[in-house]
Design a protein around this motif. Structure first.
Motif, PDB file in Angstrom:
ATOM      1  N   LEU A  15      -5.589 -17.555  -4.700  1.00 54.42           N
ATOM      2  CA  LEU A  15      -6.755 -18.041  -3.957  1.00 54.42           C
ATOM      3  C   LEU A  15      -6.403 -18.337  -2.504  1.00 54.42           C
ATOM      4  O   LEU A  15      -7.154 -18.000  -1.586  1.00 54.42           O
ATOM      5  N   LEU A  16      -5.236 -18.957  -2.278  1.00 59.31           N
ATOM      6  CA  LEU A  16      -4.840 -19.270  -0.906  1.00 59.31           C
ATOM      7  C   LEU A  16      -4.415 -18.008  -0.146  1.00 59.31           C
ATOM      8  O   LEU A  16      -4.450 -17.992   1.079  1.00 59.31           O
ATOM      9  N   HIS A  17      -4.045 -16.977  -0.861  1.00 65.23           N
ATOM     10  CA  HIS A  17      -3.762 -15.692  -0.231  1.00 65.23           C
ATOM     11  C   HIS A  17      -5.027 -15.148   0.441  1.00 65.23           C
ATOM     12  O   HIS A  17      -4.949 -14.425   1.434  1.00 65.23           O
ATOM     13  N   GLU A  18      -6.182 -15.517  -0.126  1.00 64.61           N
ATOM     14  CA  GLU A  18      -7.466 -15.075   0.434  1.00 64.61           C
ATOM     15  C   GLU A  18      -7.924 -15.958   1.597  1.00 64.61           C
ATOM     16  O   GLU A  18      -8.778 -15.566   2.370  1.00 64.61           O
ATOM     17  N   GLY A  19      -7.356 -17.161   1.698  1.00 62.41           N
ATOM     18  CA  GLY A  19      -7.685 -18.043   2.811  1.00 62.41           C
ATOM     19  C   GLY A  19      -7.446 -19.500   2.467  1.00 62.41           C
ATOM     20  O   GLY A  19      -7.418 -19.876   1.287  1.00 62.41           O
ATOM     21  N   PRO A  20      -7.247 -20.364   3.490  1.00 60.91           N
ATOM     22  CA  PRO A  20      -7.006 -21.792   3.243  1.00 60.91           C
ATOM     23  C   PRO A  20      -8.234 -22.462   2.611  1.00 60.91           C
ATOM     24  O   PRO A  20      -9.364 -22.038   2.842  1.00 60.91           O
ATOM     25  N   VAL A  77      -6.416 -29.723   3.740  1.00 62.44           N
ATOM     26  CA  VAL A  77      -6.584 -28.293   3.481  1.00 62.44           C
ATOM     27  C   VAL A  77      -5.218 -27.708   3.161  1.00 62.44           C
ATOM     28  O   VAL A  77      -4.208 -28.065   3.779  1.00 62.44           O
ATOM     29  N   TYR A  78      -5.180 -26.827   2.166  1.00 64.20           N
ATOM     30  CA  TYR A  78      -3.942 -26.171   1.761  1.00 64.20           C
ATOM     31  C   TYR A  78      -3.973 -24.727   2.235  1.00 64.20           C
ATOM     32  O   TYR A  78      -5.003 -24.063   2.178  1.00 64.20           O
ATOM     33  N   GLN A  79      -2.822 -24.274   2.729  1.00 67.51           N
ATOM     34  CA  GLN A  79      -2.737 -22.870   3.102  1.00 67.51           C
ATOM     35  C   GLN A  79      -1.400 -22.304   2.632  1.00 67.51           C
ATOM     36  O   GLN A  79      -0.433 -23.041   2.418  1.00 67.51           O
ATOM     37  N   LEU A  80      -1.373 -20.993   2.471  1.00 71.27           N
ATOM     38  CA  LEU A  80      -0.180 -20.308   2.001  1.00 71.27           C
ATOM     39  C   LEU A  80       0.860 -20.217   3.124  1.00 71.27           C
ATOM     40  O   LEU A  80       0.510 -19.987   4.282  1.00 71.27           O
ATOM     41  N   THR A  81       2.104 -20.430   2.771  1.00 75.74           N
ATOM     42  CA  THR A  81       3.198 -20.209   3.725  1.00 75.74           C
ATOM     43  C   THR A  81       3.696 -18.760   3.566  1.00 75.74           C
ATOM     44  O   THR A  81       3.302 -18.064   2.621  1.00 75.74           O
ATOM     45  N   ASP A  82       4.574 -18.339   4.461  1.00 75.08           N
ATOM     46  CA  ASP A  82       5.181 -17.007   4.320  1.00 75.08           C
ATOM     47  C   ASP A  82       5.945 -16.905   3.005  1.00 75.08           C
ATOM     48  O   ASP A  82       5.892 -15.880   2.312  1.00 75.08           O
ATOM     49  N   LYS A  83       6.623 -17.991   2.640  1.00 75.28           N
ATOM     50  CA  LYS A  83       7.363 -18.007   1.371  1.00 75.28           C
ATOM     51  C   LYS A  83       6.394 -17.894   0.185  1.00 75.28           C
ATOM     52  O   LYS A  83       6.666 -17.195  -0.792  1.00 75.28           O
ATOM     53  N   GLY A  84       5.243 -18.583   0.279  1.00 79.66           N
ATOM     54  CA  GLY A  84       4.242 -18.511  -0.781  1.00 79.66           C
ATOM     55  C   GLY A  84       3.637 -17.119  -0.899  1.00 79.66           C
ATOM     56  O   GLY A  84       3.385 -16.630  -2.012  1.00 79.66           O
ATOM     57  N   ALA A  85       3.398 -16.470   0.240  1.00 78.94           N
ATOM     58  CA  ALA A  85       2.851 -15.108   0.222  1.00 78.94           C
ATOM     59  C   ALA A  85       3.838 -14.148  -0.445  1.00 78.94           C
ATOM     60  O   ALA A  85       3.452 -13.284  -1.240  1.00 78.94           O
ATOM     61  N   ALA A  86       5.129 -14.324  -0.134  1.00 75.50           N
ATOM     62  CA  ALA A  86       6.153 -13.470  -0.740  1.00 75.50           C
ATOM     63  C   ALA A  86       6.238 -13.710  -2.248  1.00 75.50           C
ATOM     64  O   ALA A  86       6.393 -12.771  -3.036  1.00 75.50           O
ATOM     65  N   GLU A  87       6.117 -14.991  -2.657  1.00 71.33           N
ATOM     66  CA  GLU A  87       6.155 -15.323  -4.091  1.00 71.33           C
ATOM     67  C   GLU A  87       4.944 -14.740  -4.814  1.00 71.33           C
ATOM     68  O   GLU A  87       5.067 -14.216  -5.931  1.00 71.33           O
ATOM     69  N   PHE A  88       3.765 -14.806  -4.196  1.00 72.31           N
ATOM     70  CA  PHE A  88       2.566 -14.224  -4.799  1.00 72.31           C
ATOM     71  C   PHE A  88       2.752 -12.717  -4.991  1.00 72.31           C
ATOM     72  O   PHE A  88       2.454 -12.179  -6.065  1.00 72.31           O
ATOM     73  N   ARG A 110      -7.874 -10.815 -11.809  1.00 71.62           N
ATOM     74  CA  ARG A 110      -8.699 -11.330 -10.706  1.00 71.62           C
ATOM     75  C   ARG A 110      -8.152 -10.911  -9.343  1.00 71.62           C
ATOM     76  O   ARG A 110      -8.907 -10.680  -8.397  1.00 71.62           O
ATOM     77  N   PHE A 111      -6.826 -10.774  -9.246  1.00 73.65           N
ATOM     78  CA  PHE A 111      -6.199 -10.440  -7.970  1.00 73.65           C
ATOM     79  C   PHE A 111      -5.660  -9.002  -7.943  1.00 73.65           C
ATOM     80  O   PHE A 111      -4.766  -8.679  -7.170  1.00 73.65           O
ATOM     81  N   PHE A 112      -6.220  -8.141  -8.776  1.00 75.85           N
ATOM     82  CA  PHE A 112      -5.752  -6.756  -8.844  1.00 75.85           C
ATOM     83  C   PHE A 112      -5.872  -6.015  -7.511  1.00 75.85           C
ATOM     84  O   PHE A 112      -5.131  -5.078  -7.260  1.00 75.85           O
ATOM     85  N   SER A 113      -6.803  -6.423  -6.653  1.00 72.65           N
ATOM     86  CA  SER A 113      -6.950  -5.721  -5.373  1.00 72.65           C
ATOM     87  C   SER A 113      -5.703  -5.894  -4.507  1.00 72.65           C
ATOM     88  O   SER A 113      -5.492  -5.127  -3.570  1.00 72.65           O
ATOM     89  N   SER A 114      -4.867  -6.894  -4.832  1.00 70.87           N
ATOM     90  CA  SER A 114      -3.613  -7.120  -4.100  1.00 70.87           C
ATOM     91  C   SER A 114      -2.433  -6.417  -4.762  1.00 70.87           C
ATOM     92  O   SER A 114      -1.289  -6.683  -4.414  1.00 70.87           O
ATOM     93  N   MET A 117      -1.549   0.471  -7.424  1.00 69.89           N
ATOM     94  CA  MET A 117      -2.227   1.130  -8.538  1.00 69.89           C
ATOM     95  C   MET A 117      -1.315   1.358  -9.737  1.00 69.89           C
ATOM     96  O   MET A 117      -1.738   1.194 -10.893  1.00 69.89           O
ATOM     97  N   GLU A 118      -0.070   1.744  -9.502  1.00 69.85           N
ATOM     98  CA  GLU A 118       0.845   1.995 -10.619  1.00 69.85           C
ATOM     99  C   GLU A 118       1.100   0.712 -11.410  1.00 69.85           C
ATOM    100  O   GLU A 118       1.196   0.740 -12.636  1.00 69.85           O
ATOM    101  N   ILE A 119       1.202  -0.405 -10.716  1.00 69.07           N
ATOM    102  CA  ILE A 119       1.397  -1.688 -11.399  1.00 69.07           C
ATOM    103  C   ILE A 119       0.142  -2.045 -12.186  1.00 69.07           C
ATOM    104  O   ILE A 119       0.217  -2.495 -13.333  1.00 69.07           O
ATOM    105  N   ARG A 120      -1.029  -1.854 -11.577  1.00 65.61           N
ATOM    106  CA  ARG A 120      -2.285  -2.123 -12.300  1.00 65.61           C
ATOM    107  C   ARG A 120      -2.339  -1.326 -13.598  1.00 65.61           C
ATOM    108  O   ARG A 120      -2.683  -1.861 -14.663  1.00 65.61           O
ATOM    109  N   LEU A 121      -2.007  -0.049 -13.525  1.00 67.98           N
ATOM    110  CA  LEU A 121      -2.046   0.795 -14.723  1.00 67.98           C
ATOM    111  C   LEU A 121      -1.094   0.286 -15.793  1.00 67.98           C
ATOM    112  O   LEU A 121      -1.455   0.220 -16.970  1.00 67.98           O
ATOM    113  N   ARG A 122       0.123  -0.091 -15.390  1.00 66.82           N
ATOM    114  CA  ARG A 122       1.100  -0.560 -16.380  1.00 66.82           C
ATOM    115  C   ARG A 122       0.645  -1.859 -17.033  1.00 66.82           C
ATOM    116  O   ARG A 122       0.838  -2.058 -18.239  1.00 66.82           O
ATOM    117  N   VAL A 123       0.035  -2.749 -16.249  1.00 66.67           N
ATOM    118  CA  VAL A 123      -0.458  -4.016 -16.817  1.00 66.67           C
ATOM    119  C   VAL A 123      -1.632  -3.746 -17.765  1.00 66.67           C
ATOM    120  O   VAL A 123      -1.697  -4.300 -18.868  1.00 66.67           O
TER     121      VAL A 123
END
Length: 200
Positions: A15-20, A77-88, A110-114, A117-123
């Motif tokens: 969710l925070l990847h989409e915005g604070p 307000v909470y926002q993603l850090t660079d470390k959080g983005a990498a973890e996501f 819910r976050f498949f758009s991120s 495609m190959e990972i989506r298919l395997r999941v």
């Protein structure tokens, strides 16, 4: 099986990847995502947020420092850090049983758009295979116990079988759509999403 805290962490990072956003908005969106059967209390959310703050996956900022985040009160307000983005991104690229378990699959989806495609298919294929195994087992059990249970127990078992069958069909439609997109042929639209299949 994924622990609830891990599921919440993935959802918050997504969710925070989409915005604070502030805690109230996070909880509202998490509850929409998790569904009525897994409503999230502040008592579950705030310890998860504190853990993520300690791990530098997210950061607290004042609302007036974040454009587009309105608040009548001075909520944090909470926002993603660079470390959080990498973890996501790392979590969303994982392929394995935890990606298609009941507790995690809907959040991942819910976050498949991120996700690639190959990972989506395997999941999707992993989830379908997992449910097919469950379906085969439940159908065998149903055949063995039909004469031994009353009609309500049999009806409950039948309902469980139908729920899993619907999700398997839905997953097959999604897989075909992904494969069609990969080969640039227009795929048929996927069926409406079913209710989540019951736990084992």
């Amino acid at each position: 099986m994924a622990r609830r805290g891990e599921t919440i962490e993935l959802a918050v990072l997504g969710l925070l990847h989409e915005g604070p956003m502030h805690g109230y908005e996070l909880r509202k969106r998490l509850n929409l995502m998790l569904g009525w059967g897994r409503l999230l209390s502040y008592g579950s959310l705030y310890p998860a947020l504190k853990k993520m703050l300690r791990g530098s996956l997210i950061a607290e900022v004042a609302p007036d420092q974040v454009p587009g985040v309105a608040s009548r009160r001075q909520r944090i307000v909470y926002q993603l850090t660079d470390k959080g983005a990498a973890e996501f991104e790392r979590l969303m690229s994982e392929v394995g049983p935890t990606a298609w378990e009941d507790d995690n699959f809907d959040i991942r989806f819910r976050f498949f758009s991120s996700t690639d495609m190959e990972i989506r298919l395997r999941v999707l294929e992993g989830r379908r295979s997992r449910l097919q195994e469950r379906l085969d087992r439940v159908q065998r059990e149903l055949a063995m116990t039909q004469k031994e249970v009353d009609r309500y127990a049999a009806e409950l078992q039948r309902h469980g079988v139908e729920s899993v069958e619907r999700e398997v069909r839905w997953l097959s439609d999604l897989i075909n759509a992904e494969r069609g997109a990969r080969t640039d042929t227009p795929p048929p639209p996927p069926s409406p999403a079913p209710s989540p299949a019951g736990n084992d």
